[in-house]
Motif scaffolding. Structure first.
Motif, PDB file in Angstrom:
ATOM      1  N   LEU B  26       0.862  -1.196   0.000  1.00 28.38           N
ATOM      2  CA  LEU B  26       0.000   0.000   0.000  1.00 28.38           C
ATOM      3  C   LEU B  26       0.892   1.237   0.000  1.00 28.38           C
ATOM      4  O   LEU B  26       1.867   1.304   0.747  1.00 28.38           O
ATOM      5  N   ARG B  27       0.546   2.182  -0.842  1.00 32.26           N
ATOM      6  CA  ARG B  27       1.256   3.467  -0.793  1.00 32.26           C
ATOM      7  C   ARG B  27       0.218   4.546  -0.608  1.00 32.26           C
ATOM      8  O   ARG B  27      -0.747   4.623  -1.382  1.00 32.26           O
ATOM      9  N   ASP B  28       0.395   5.342   0.471  1.00 31.64           N
ATOM     10  CA  ASP B  28      -0.600   6.367   0.839  1.00 31.64           C
ATOM     11  C   ASP B  28      -1.990   5.742   0.902  1.00 31.64           C
ATOM     12  O   ASP B  28      -2.979   6.329   0.467  1.00 31.64           O
ATOM     13  N   GLY B  29      -2.041   4.511   1.389  1.00 33.37           N
ATOM     14  CA  GLY B  29      -3.323   3.848   1.609  1.00 33.37           C
ATOM     15  C   GLY B  29      -3.927   3.178   0.396  1.00 33.37           C
ATOM     16  O   GLY B  29      -4.995   2.575   0.489  1.00 33.37           O
ATOM     17  N   GLU B  30      -3.237   3.248  -0.748  1.00 32.03           N
ATOM     18  CA  GLU B  30      -3.794   2.644  -1.969  1.00 32.03           C
ATOM     19  C   GLU B  30      -2.945   1.445  -2.403  1.00 32.03           C
ATOM     20  O   GLU B  30      -1.722   1.489  -2.353  1.00 32.03           O
ATOM     21  N   PRO B  72       1.145   5.895   7.235  1.00 30.27           N
ATOM     22  CA  PRO B  72       2.550   5.712   6.871  1.00 30.27           C
ATOM     23  C   PRO B  72       2.626   5.656   5.344  1.00 30.27           C
ATOM     24  O   PRO B  72       1.692   5.171   4.686  1.00 30.27           O
ATOM     25  N   GLN B  73       3.714   6.157   4.763  1.00 32.01           N
ATOM     26  CA  GLN B  73       3.781   6.225   3.301  1.00 32.01           C
ATOM     27  C   GLN B  73       3.575   4.837   2.689  1.00 32.01           C
ATOM     28  O   GLN B  73       2.813   4.673   1.743  1.00 32.01           O
ATOM     29  N   GLN B  74       4.257   3.832   3.253  1.00 35.46           N
ATOM     30  CA  GLN B  74       4.127   2.482   2.717  1.00 35.46           C
ATOM     31  C   GLN B  74       3.716   1.518   3.809  1.00 35.46           C
ATOM     32  O   GLN B  74       4.215   1.580   4.933  1.00 35.46           O
TER      33      GLN B  74
END
Lengths: 270, 270
Positions: B26-30, B72-74
């Protein structure tokens, strides 16, 4: 019946099937063939590198009834031992804290299958050969699930499983026994399959011996049985296709020596 | 980080490994490479006969943060889908009620492995060949656990796994890529192994192609990498024995075209 326990998402038994189990017949609250179950559990622990639980911890799985409680005559005890939680991905923790869980259910054998025998099919699935895991009762049982999904007919009680060389190995939840030339046999389990405790007990009493059984020989054997330490021994009276068409019949023996021996080991009345 | 869920003892994922999982960056929740994760989940559901969850149910596994929460970013999202509870032993219920569980954890890639490369060993364990289960990410992962247990040295980052014909298949938790004659390759996964989503994405972008890699050819290939959709791509700079002795070295490429392409797909800064 005991309350069903819960376990955490990070248990390695759930994440990877990283553990072993036993399904034990209890009679009047005491386990049958326990020495064989304990020996297989120990082999599984050695293979996987999981510390073997103490005898006291194992005995506590069936010593859970109130002293005054009236027990069902027969129950099934399922014991699951996992490597517990932790580690980094597949890498196990160097010092695992194994998780031992158990559950008890009332049980009645299927008497009509003892007396009338059963129909079996040959599963299409071929068991993968992994000598490192053969024989132990680990939690990676997708092959058994896929094989058992091959048929829905109620009149097919079991499915025979062969390996990729087309040798019969076992049934989906039972071991296989057959009669040839007046002796009783069971397939080797060095490449795949679960070494059932009833099979082990019959072997150590020299009532059966190990021999290969190619699928191509199946219709030439004199008699066929499937069995395990909970259900006892079911004589096979017909080999059928997945849709129930009979390919081969065996006559039900009037005197079933193998079943009688197996049921004596399990304490079932003759 | 989400709270770790609990599951019941009778869940078939726990009892038999009767389910599949995904480990998603996940990056920025995506989710990254979500279409590939969903496609593999769907293939797993088809193979096992488990109903595929709705997109809404799957999306809810990562849409769990408070709107105001600083992510968290990742992160790594683990999704587990089991056939749920019920059935009679290995026989699944005719109408399963699948259980979808998930857990999210913060994640930071191992940058030094990206830049400096890693050492790998060849695992002694040979993967069993089961075409019915090959490619999908099911919960029967004891072979990976046993393979990962073969070494403890921190300077060995991964272990290569071969099949019983001594063809390289994968690493314990990553896919394998190599360079030969100016092109990039990955082994076929028709008999065993997990078809990673990064591998699938590289294949569908025609950045790599499928070819067999016999163990006997390993020291002759030009370059070697291992990678997955969470950790990215690690160049292999040495093949070592389980006790760390170097058997073969590869020089770290000054311009790593495969890693750059893979990391672009994963959204990692070049």
């Amino acid at each position: 019946m005991t309350a069903s326990p819960m376990l955490p998402f990070d248990d390695r038994g759930f994440a990877y099937g990283d553990g072993v189990f036993e399904t034990v017949l209890l009679r009047d609250g005491e386990p049958i063939l326990w020495d064989y179950h304990r020996a297989r559990l120990r082999r599984g622990c050695e293979v996987l590198g999981i510390p073997m639980p103490s005898d006291a911890a194992l005995e506590a799985t069936w010593h859970t009834a109130d002293p005054g409680e009236r027990l069902p005559q027969q129950e099934v005890l399922k014991i699951v031992l996992t490597r517990g939680s932790g580690g980094r991905g597949y890498a196990p923790p160097l010092t695992p804290f194994p998780r031992l869980l158990s559950h008890r259910m009332p049980f009645t054998p299927n008497f009509s299958r003892w007396s009338e025998g059963i129909h079996v099919c040959i599963c299409d699935l071929r068991l993968a050969q992994q000598p490192r895991l053969a024989g132990i009762k680990h939690l990676n049982r997708l092959e058994n699930v896929l094989a058992r999904r091959e048929w829905q007919r109620e009149d097919i009680a079991e499915g025979l499983l062969a390996d990729q060389q087309n040798n019969v190995v076992e049934a989906t939840s039972m071991n296989v026994f057959w009669q040839q030339d007046g002796a009783f046999w069971t397939p080797p389990l060095t490449q795949c399959g679960v070494a059932g405790t009833l099979r082990e007990a019959l072997l150590s009493h020299k009532l059966i011996a190990v021999a290969p059984l190619p699928l191509s020989e199946l219709c030439r054997i004199e008699r066929l049985w499937v069995g395990n330490s909970v259900q006892g021994i079911w004589p096979v009276v017909a080999l059928v296709t997945h849709d129930g068409q009979v390919q081969k019949r065996w006559t039900r023996p009037t005197s079933d020596v193998l079943q009688a021996a197996g049921h004596r080991l399990l304490g079932f009345a003759a």
